[in-house]
Design a protein around this motif. Sequence first.
Motif, PDB file in Angstrom:
ATOM      1  N   SER A 196       4.140   2.116   3.414  1.00  0.00           N
ATOM      2  CA  SER A 196       3.251   1.749   2.305  1.00  0.00           C
ATOM      3  C   SER A 196       3.968   1.922   0.969  1.00  0.00           C
ATOM      4  N   ASP A 197       4.661   3.047   0.793  1.00  0.00           N
ATOM      5  CA  ASP A 197       5.409   3.279  -0.443  1.00  0.00           C
ATOM      6  C   ASP A 197       6.560   2.293  -0.593  1.00  0.00           C
TER       7      ASP A 197
ATOM      8  N   ASN B  11       6.889  -0.753   0.676  1.00  0.00           N
ATOM      9  CA  ASN B  11       6.371  -2.092   0.372  1.00  0.00           C
ATOM     10  C   ASN B  11       5.838  -2.170  -1.058  1.00  0.00           C
ATOM     11  N   TYR B  12       5.226  -1.081  -1.524  1.00  0.00           N
ATOM     12  CA  TYR B  12       4.714  -1.062  -2.889  1.00  0.00           C
ATOM     13  C   TYR B  12       5.842  -1.234  -3.894  1.00  0.00           C
TER      14      TYR B  12
ATOM     15  N   ARG C  95      -3.921   2.425  -0.783  1.00  0.00           N
ATOM     16  CA  ARG C  95      -2.990   1.909  -1.790  1.00  0.00           C
ATOM     17  C   ARG C  95      -3.458   2.334  -3.177  1.00  0.00           C
ATOM     18  N   GLY C  96      -2.538   2.866  -3.918  1.00  0.00           N
ATOM     19  CA  GLY C  96      -2.876   3.372  -5.247  1.00  0.00           C
ATOM     20  C   GLY C  96      -3.288   4.827  -5.241  1.00  0.00           C
TER      21      GLY C  96
ATOM     22  N   GLY D 165       3.706   6.593  -4.120  1.00  0.00           N
ATOM     23  CA  GLY D 165       3.506   5.319  -4.791  1.00  0.00           C
ATOM     24  C   GLY D 165       3.764   5.404  -6.280  1.00  0.00           C
ATOM     25  N   LYS D 166       2.879   4.812  -7.060  1.00  0.00           N
ATOM     26  CA  LYS D 166       3.041   4.791  -8.512  1.00  0.00           C
ATOM     27  C   LYS D 166       3.053   6.201  -9.082  1.00  0.00           C
TER      28      LYS D 166
END
Length: 578
Positions: free
Chosen positions: A138-139, A141-142, A466-467, A483-484
Motif C-alpha cells: 500500500s505504501d 503503490n502510494y 489509504r491515507g 504513507g503521507k
Amino acid sequence: MAPLNSFRFSWSYPRLVYSTTLYDVVYSTDCSAWLLRDLNLSQHRLSHTSSSTLQLVKGFIFYLFVMTDSESLNQVYERLQNGFASRDTFSVDFRLSELRKLRAFLQSTESDLLAALNADVHKKEVEAVGYDLSPIYSDLNYFMRHLSTLAKPTFASRDFGAPVYVHRQPKGLVLIFSAFNFNIMLGVRPVIDAIAAGNVVCLKPSEHATASERYLQRLTSVLDPRICAVVTGGPQRCTELLELKWDHILYTGNANIGRIVMAAAAKHLTPVTLELGGKSPAIVSASADVRLAAASIAKGHFINAGQVCLAPDYCLVEEEVYAEFVKKLVTTVREFYTDDPKSCRHFGRIISSRHVERIAGLVNASEGRIILGGDYDDSASHYFSPTVVEVANGDDALMQEELFGPVLPILKVKSVDEAISFINGRERPLALYLFSRDDDVTKTVITNTISGSVGINETILQIGGRGSFIGGIGESGIGAYGGKEGFETFSHKRPVMYSSSLFGRMFQLLLPTFYSTKDGKDNAHVARVTRFVCQIPQTTAGETGWCAKIANIYGGISVGIAAMCAEIGGSVKSSKED
C-alpha cells in the motif's frame, strides 16, 4: 566437491567469494549482507557438496557478518554519511528507482518472506499477506503515484504581497528499530517512508525473529548500499547504534526501551518517532451487535497469537450484554481455532519460551476466572492457547501491563460513561475500539477519550486504510508514520518566502531606521501603520477567489504606501529640525 577456487579481499570493498558447482556465496561488508545465490532453486545439487563443508562456509560467512566490531559499524555509518552527502537521494527519480527495486524484490521473494514469518511465529499465508505484505505494498503503490507531487513545494500563504512556499527536505541519516512480532513489515514500511522522503537508512531488525532478520539482511543486496544498511545483533549492538548521531530515530517496541532510545537521542537533540503499544481497550456497549463484536475482537486479539501492538488488550462490556457477549466470544474463538488450537495450522506461536513463561506468570497471578483456555507449552513449540479471563476490577494482574499474548481479560461495567472513566484513568492507549450502533454513544466516546487511533465496530484495520497511519500518544508513542504521514515524519519542512526588489522596498517600513525619531522617541506613526497592516487579511493555502486576491493585493499596496509615507514623513520632519 570443487575446492575453494577464489578467496580475495579488498579493503575498499571487502568480498569473500566461494564458488562451487552448487552456488556462489557472496559476502560483502560494504553491502552489510550475505547472499546465497540459487541455493533455494538448486536443492537437487546439494548432493555434490558435503554438508559439513557447506555448514562451515555458511557459518564462517555468518560470523563475518554478525560479529562485526565497532570499527565496521563506524564504516557503515560513514558510508551512509557519504551517501547522503552525494545528494543523490534529493532526486525524486532516484528515490522512485530504489522503491521500484524494493517492490520487485518483495514480489520475487514473496515465498521466502512467507516462509520466514511461518518459521518465526507460525504465521500462515492469508494472515501474512493481509497484515504484513498489504501495508507494505500500500505504501509502495502510494509513493509510486504521488511522490512527485509530495516532493514539490506547497503554497502556504502570500504575506504582504510575497508568496511563501513550504519546501520538504530529507532529514539525513535515519535509524529504524523493528520489532519481532512484525519484524518485516515494521522494518520495511518505515524504510519505504524514509527513502521516499530522500533519506539514507540504517535498519536494525529484531534479533528475536531470526528467520525474518535473515530475510531483511538481503535488502542491502537490492537497494543502493550508500542509502541502506541492515545491522544485526543484540542489545549491545543497539547501544552502539544509539551512541552515533542520527537525524531521526524510529523505534517500535515497549515503553521502557522507548525511554532509553529517547534519552540517547536527547544527547544529540535527535527527533524520535516511538510506536510503543500499550493496553488498548475495547468497549462493547449495550447497543452493540454482539455477534459482530465477538468476531471482530476475537480476530483482532488472537491473530499472531496476540502479539500485535494494536490488538484489543482487554474488554469493557456493559452489563446488559455481558453474558451474551462472553458466550458469543467463547463460541467464536472455538470456531476460529477449533477445540484443539495447538493442532490448528493457522493459530500462531509465541516468539520464545521466555515470553511464554512471562504470559503464564501473569495468568497465574491473576485472581480472575479462566473461562476459556489457559494451557500452554513452554518447550520449543512456544504454544499458548487462546485464553479468556473474567476479571473483577482494574487491579488484577492482567490489567497492569500490555499482555502481548493470546490472553484476553473481560471486565463488566455498568455504563459507557464508566468505561470512559476507566480508560481515562489509565495511560493513553495506542488504539481504542468501540462496538455500538448508537451514534450518540459513538460521538461521546470519541469526544471524551484520547488514543492513537479509534476503530468503530472493527479492530486493527483502522490503520490500514489509504491515507491512514499508525501513531500513539503519551505512553503509547510519539509521532506517526505510514504513507503521507511517514513522508512528513522523515521530512524537514522549511518555509521559503519569494520576495523581490519591489517587495523589498515595501518592507523598508520594518527597518530599524523607522523605529524611532531623531530625538530618540518611539515612532508612534510607524507603529500604528504596522499594527494596521498586520490586521489585513492575507491569502493562505486553499483560499481562492477574487475576494482573497483583492485582499492580498490591498495588503501589499498598503505596506508599500505605509513605507513611503513613513519615509516621506521622516524626511520632512528631519528637514524641519535642520
